[in-house]
Enzyme design. Structure first.
Site, short mmCIF file in Angstrom:
data_model
loop_
_atom_site.label_atom_id
_atom_site.label_comp_id
_atom_site.label_asym_id
_atom_site.label_seq_id
_atom_site.Cartn_x
_atom_site.Cartn_y
_atom_site.Cartn_z
N ARG A 191 113.48 9.63 3.70
CA ARG A 191 112.42 8.07 3.06
C ARG A 191 112.27 7.20 4.97
O ARG A 191 111.23 6.62 5.16
CB ARG A 191 113.09 7.64 2.12
CG ARG A 191 112.30 5.58 2.05
CD ARG A 191 110.67 6.41 1.94
NE ARG A 191 110.04 6.87 1.20
CZ ARG A 191 108.36 7.04 0.91
NH1 ARG A 191 108.42 5.98 1.81
NH2 ARG A 191 108.04 7.34 0.11
N LYS A 214 105.73 -11.27 17.44
CA LYS A 214 105.18 -11.38 16.07
C LYS A 214 105.69 -9.43 14.95
O LYS A 214 104.07 -8.96 14.32
CB LYS A 214 103.92 -11.90 16.19
CG LYS A 214 103.79 -12.84 16.44
CD LYS A 214 101.91 -12.97 16.10
CE LYS A 214 102.29 -14.51 16.47
NZ LYS A 214 100.85 -14.94 16.73
N LYS A 265 105.70 -22.05 25.55
CA LYS A 265 105.04 -22.35 24.87
C LYS A 265 104.44 -23.91 24.73
O LYS A 265 105.53 -24.41 24.83
CB LYS A 265 105.25 -21.50 23.40
CG LYS A 265 105.39 -20.45 24.29
CD LYS A 265 105.07 -19.45 22.96
CE LYS A 265 103.70 -18.78 21.94
NZ LYS A 265 103.52 -17.76 21.18
N GLU A 320 102.30 -21.88 29.27
CA GLU A 320 101.46 -21.56 27.99
C GLU A 320 100.36 -22.73 27.97
O GLU A 320 101.17 -24.20 28.31
CB GLU A 320 101.22 -21.72 26.41
CG GLU A 320 100.36 -22.00 25.73
CD GLU A 320 100.72 -21.59 23.87
OE1 GLU A 320 101.42 -20.18 23.75
OE2 GLU A 320 100.70 -22.64 23.83
N ASP A 334 95.46 -20.42 25.93
CA ASP A 334 95.06 -20.14 24.45
C ASP A 334 94.53 -20.93 23.27
O ASP A 334 93.84 -21.28 24.04
CB ASP A 334 96.77 -21.11 23.98
CG ASP A 334 97.43 -21.02 22.16
OD1 ASP A 334 98.02 -19.22 22.01
OD2 ASP A 334 97.50 -21.38 21.71
#
Length: 288
Positions: A105, A140, A172, A205, A227
């Site tokens: 697995r 992410k 950011k 950013e 962005d």
């Protein structure tokens, strides 16, 4: 085993990942295998491809088998980055039957997801043909699985962005807002780096052409992120920056829009969907 040149792919990091994953899955024992399979049974299995895409995880699989049982013998028939189709056999493994079942697995979970990421990365790269833009991943990622997901991006032909919060500074929107503005965030960052004696690349950013100009006026950066800008705005920003800093387009970029974004002249395009929204490639470990 050949590992792509990435600083995070160390033997120690891979061993830690595998042992943690096995502890989660096996606990105090694979009681299904222990109950049903004789201790002295030796068997074979092969990895059957049941979909179409790009194979990834071939260099990881033998490490998992070896951790479960050093006597397991895996024979690779394909390599990472190989285009595969339904019916292809990626590898065979032979040894104690219980150990094959215990490792099954984790090998499949890793390879299916890694292959899905590599497949999607390669697909998006084809949409960048004719441009100089490079495809980046993001943070992410799935907690505790980042090492495999970023590795899969490399296998698919993408470029890793920073691995974590520790190896690059990206200021950011929230950093900028909390710091009081573009110039203040950059100035505070340089004061921090000087105080701590660290040398790290700095990216800022920006959300508008006005913020791009503020970043240019402040300087002291290594890349400007653009962005959630529309293509026309990206072109203006690229022209305004005029090669003084590398540029990165980010925010909601999809396979429907990525070619147009690349055509604006940006140097990098970051796509969170590479790791957070992929479909795993169907693979199966079959006894034979």
């Amino acid at each position: 085993m050949q590992i792509p040149p990435a600083s995070y792919l160390t033997p120690e990091a891979l061993t830690t990942f595998i042992r943690t994953a096995l502890a989660e899955d096996v606990g105090d024992g694979d009681h299904s295998a222990l109950a049903a399979i004789p201790a002295d049974a030796r068997k074979r299995a092969h990895l059957l491809v049941k979909g179409e895409g790009l194979l990834a995880g071939m260099a990881l699989a033998p490490l998992i088998f070896r951790e479960v049982d050093p006597t397991l013998q895996m024979s690779a028939l394909l390599t990472d980055g190989t285009p595969v189709k339904h019916g292809d056999i990626a590898f065979t493994v032979e040894g104690p039957a219980r150990s094959i079942l215990t490792a099954e697995r984790l090998v499949l979970n890793c390879m299916q997801r890694m292959s899905g990421i590599a497949t999607y990365t390669a697909h998006l790269n084809t949409l960048l043909a004719g441009t100089s833009a490079k495809l980046l991943d993001t943070r992410k990622t799935t907690p505790n699985f980042r090492i495999c997901e970023k590795w899969a991006v490399l296998i698919g032909g993408g470029v890793n962005h920073r691995y974590g919060l520790f190896d690059m500074i990206i200021l950011k929107d929230n950093h900028v807002d909390y710091a009081g503005g573009i110039a203040q965030a950059i100035a505070a960052t340089h004061a921090y780096l000087a105080k701590t004696g660290r040398k790290m690349p700095v990216e800022i950013e920006t959300r508008s052409l006005d913020e791009v100009q503020q970043a240019l006026d402040a300087g002291g950066i290594d890349r400007i992120m653009l962005d959630n800008m529309k293509p026309d705005q990206l072109r203006e920003a690229v022209a305004l920056i005029a090669g003084r800093f590398p540029t990165e387009a980010s925010g909601g970029i999809t396979e429907q829009t990525i070619a147009e974004v690349a055509g604006t002249g940006v140097d990098y395009i970051s796509v969170g969907a590479l790791t957070h929204s992929v479909k795993s490639l169907d693979l199966s470990l079959k006894a034979f």
